[in-house]
Design an enzyme around this catalytic site. Structure first.
Site, mmCIF file in Angstrom:
data_model
loop_
_atom_site.group_PDB
_atom_site.id
_atom_site.type_symbol
_atom_site.label_atom_id
_atom_site.label_comp_id
_atom_site.label_asym_id
_atom_site.label_seq_id
_atom_site.Cartn_x
_atom_site.Cartn_y
_atom_site.Cartn_z
ATOM 1 N N ASN A 198 0.862 -1.194 0.000
ATOM 2 C CA ASN A 198 0.000 0.000 0.000
ATOM 3 C C ASN A 198 0.894 1.237 0.000
ATOM 4 O O ASN A 198 1.497 1.572 1.012
ATOM 5 C CB ASN A 198 -0.889 -0.013 1.252
ATOM 6 N N LYS A 233 0.064 4.323 -0.319
ATOM 7 C CA LYS A 233 -0.585 5.523 0.221
ATOM 8 C C LYS A 233 -0.408 6.695 -0.770
ATOM 9 O O LYS A 233 -0.429 6.465 -1.959
ATOM 10 C CB LYS A 233 -0.053 5.835 1.617
ATOM 11 N N HIS A 285 -9.514 1.058 5.242
ATOM 12 C CA HIS A 285 -8.178 1.275 5.821
ATOM 13 C C HIS A 285 -8.306 2.243 6.998
ATOM 14 O O HIS A 285 -9.107 3.183 6.960
ATOM 15 C CB HIS A 285 -7.226 1.838 4.759
ATOM 16 N N GLU A 306 -6.623 4.664 7.967
ATOM 17 C CA GLU A 306 -6.422 6.091 7.676
ATOM 18 C C GLU A 306 -7.684 6.720 7.109
ATOM 19 O O GLU A 306 -7.900 7.926 7.236
ATOM 20 C CB GLU A 306 -5.208 6.266 6.747
ATOM 21 N N GLU A 316 -5.074 -5.062 10.760
ATOM 22 C CA GLU A 316 -4.082 -3.990 10.873
ATOM 23 C C GLU A 316 -4.317 -3.195 12.157
ATOM 24 O O GLU A 316 -5.110 -2.240 12.162
ATOM 25 C CB GLU A 316 -4.192 -3.043 9.678
ATOM 26 N N GLY A 327 2.744 2.204 10.639
ATOM 27 C CA GLY A 327 3.693 3.308 10.464
ATOM 28 C C GLY A 327 4.441 3.691 11.727
ATOM 29 O O GLY A 327 5.070 4.748 11.782
ATOM 30 N N SER A 377 3.725 -2.196 10.189
ATOM 31 C CA SER A 377 5.181 -2.153 10.323
ATOM 32 C C SER A 377 5.872 -3.461 9.935
ATOM 33 O O SER A 377 6.867 -3.848 10.547
ATOM 34 C CB SER A 377 5.572 -1.722 11.747
#
Ligand code: PEP
Length: 265
Positions: A19, A21, A110, A112, A179, A185, A223
Site C-alpha cells: 500500500n 498511500k 483502511h 487512515e 491492521e 507506520g 510495520s
C-alpha cells in the site's frame, strides 16, 4: 477452478500487498513499479491469482495497468473506491472504472480512512460496490491502542467485520487484513501471538457469517519489513502481509515477497 478466496490456492507463496498511500512522486513511482515487476521475473502465478500486489495512488493505475501483461506475477489494487457507478458523480472514482483500468482488488476500511470519518456502514457499502464491479474487496480491520489496552480488540474487529458480513453475500469473495492501528507506520509490529489470536477470532466470525473462515485469506499489516516478515509469515494463520512503508523500496518489498515464498515451500 481455484477461487479468489481460496487461501491455499497456488500463488507461489503467501500474499504480499504494498500500500503506497499518497506517495511517491511520479518518476520514483514508475521506477519502483518497474523494479518490482523486474524483480518478480517469471514468478509462478497459480489459478488463485498473483501473490504480489501493488496498491498505488489512483493516477498510477492506468499507467501500470497498461504495463501488466495477462498472467503477470503482480496484481494491481486501489486504495479506496466510491460506491457510485458510472454517471454524474463529479470527483468520484467508481469500481467499474478501476476495473476497466486493470485493477483487480481494492482496499476498503483502511484505518487512515476510518480516522477520516468513514463509518462501518460506509465501509460495507464500498465492499458491496467493489464486488459489484468485479473487484476483490480487501477489508481492513483493527483496533486502536486505547481499544487494545481496554481489552476490546476482538470486539472492535468483530464489529468492523460484522458490518460487511451483513451486507456482502457469504459466497462473494472477500479478503481481510488485520491492521492494528497502533502498529501502522510506528515500527511497533504486533507479535505473532497477538496476530494469530485475532486471525483466529476473525475466522470464527467469518464462519458465523456463513463464510469459509478457514479458507479466507487473512493478511497482517502494521510495520512489516524485511526483518520481521519471515517470522510473521511462517505462521500458518497468517496468509500474507499488507505492507506500507516497506513497500516503497523495491528491495525491501521484494525481500518480503521472497520471505513469503520461502516459508510456503
Ligand atoms: C498500512 O498502512 O496498511 C501499513 C501496514 O503501513 P506500515 O507497513 O507502514 O505500517
Amino acid at each position: 477452478m481455484a477461487h479468489w478466496t481460496d487461501r491455499r490456492a497456488d500463488r507461489g507463496g503467501k500474499i504480499v500487498a504494498g500500500n503506497w498511500k499518497l506517495q511517491p512522486p511520479r518518476g520514483e513511482g514508475v521506477e519502483l513499479f518497474r523494479a518490482i515487476l523486474a524483480g518478480l521475473g517469471d514468478a509462478p502465478v497459480g489459478a488463485g491469482g498473483p501473490g504480489a500486489w501493488v496498491i498505488p495512488p489512483a493516477p498510477y493505475l492506468g499507467l501500470f495497468g497498461g504495463e501488466l501483461s495477462l498472467g503477470a506475477p503482480l496484481g494491481l489494487g486501489a486504495q479506496d473506491l466510491s460506491p457510485c457507478g458510472y454517471g454524474a458523480h463529479t470527483g468520484e472514482l467508481g469500481g467499474e472504472l478501476l476495473a476497466d483500468f486493470g485493477c483487480a482488488l481494492v482496499l476498503v476500511g483502511h484505518s487512515e480512512r476510518r480516522q477520516g470519518g468513514e463509518s462501518d456502514p460506509e465501509v460495507a457499502e464500498k465492499a458491496l460496490a467493489a464486488d459489484r464491479a468485479g473487484l476483490l474487496p480487501l477489508l481492513c480491520v483493527g483496533e486502536s491502542e486505547v481499544e487494545r489496552d481496554q481489552g476490546d480488540t476482538i470486539a472492535v474487529v468483530e464489529r468492523q467485520l460484522a458490518a460487511v458480513l451483513a451486507t456482502l453475500a457469504p459466497e462473494r469473495p472477500l479478503w481481510v487484513a488485520y491492521e492494528p492501528v497502533w502498529a501502522i507506520g510506528t515500527g511497533r509490529t504486533a507479535t505473532s501471538e497477538q496476530v494469530v489470536e485475532v486471525h483466529q477470532a476473525i475466522r470464527k466470525s467469518l464462519a458465523r457469517g456463513g463464510r469459509d473462515g478457514a479458507g479466507t485469506p487473512i493478511l497482517y499489516g502494521g510495520s512489516v519489513n524485511h526483518s520481521n516478515a519471515g517470522a510473521l509469515l511462517a505462521e500458518e494463520e497468517i496468509d500474507g502481509a499488507l505492507v506500507g512503508g516497506a513497500s516503497l523500496k523495491a528491495e525491501s518489498f521484494l525481500a518480503i515477497v521472497e520471505a513469503g515464498a520461502t516459508v510456503s515451500d
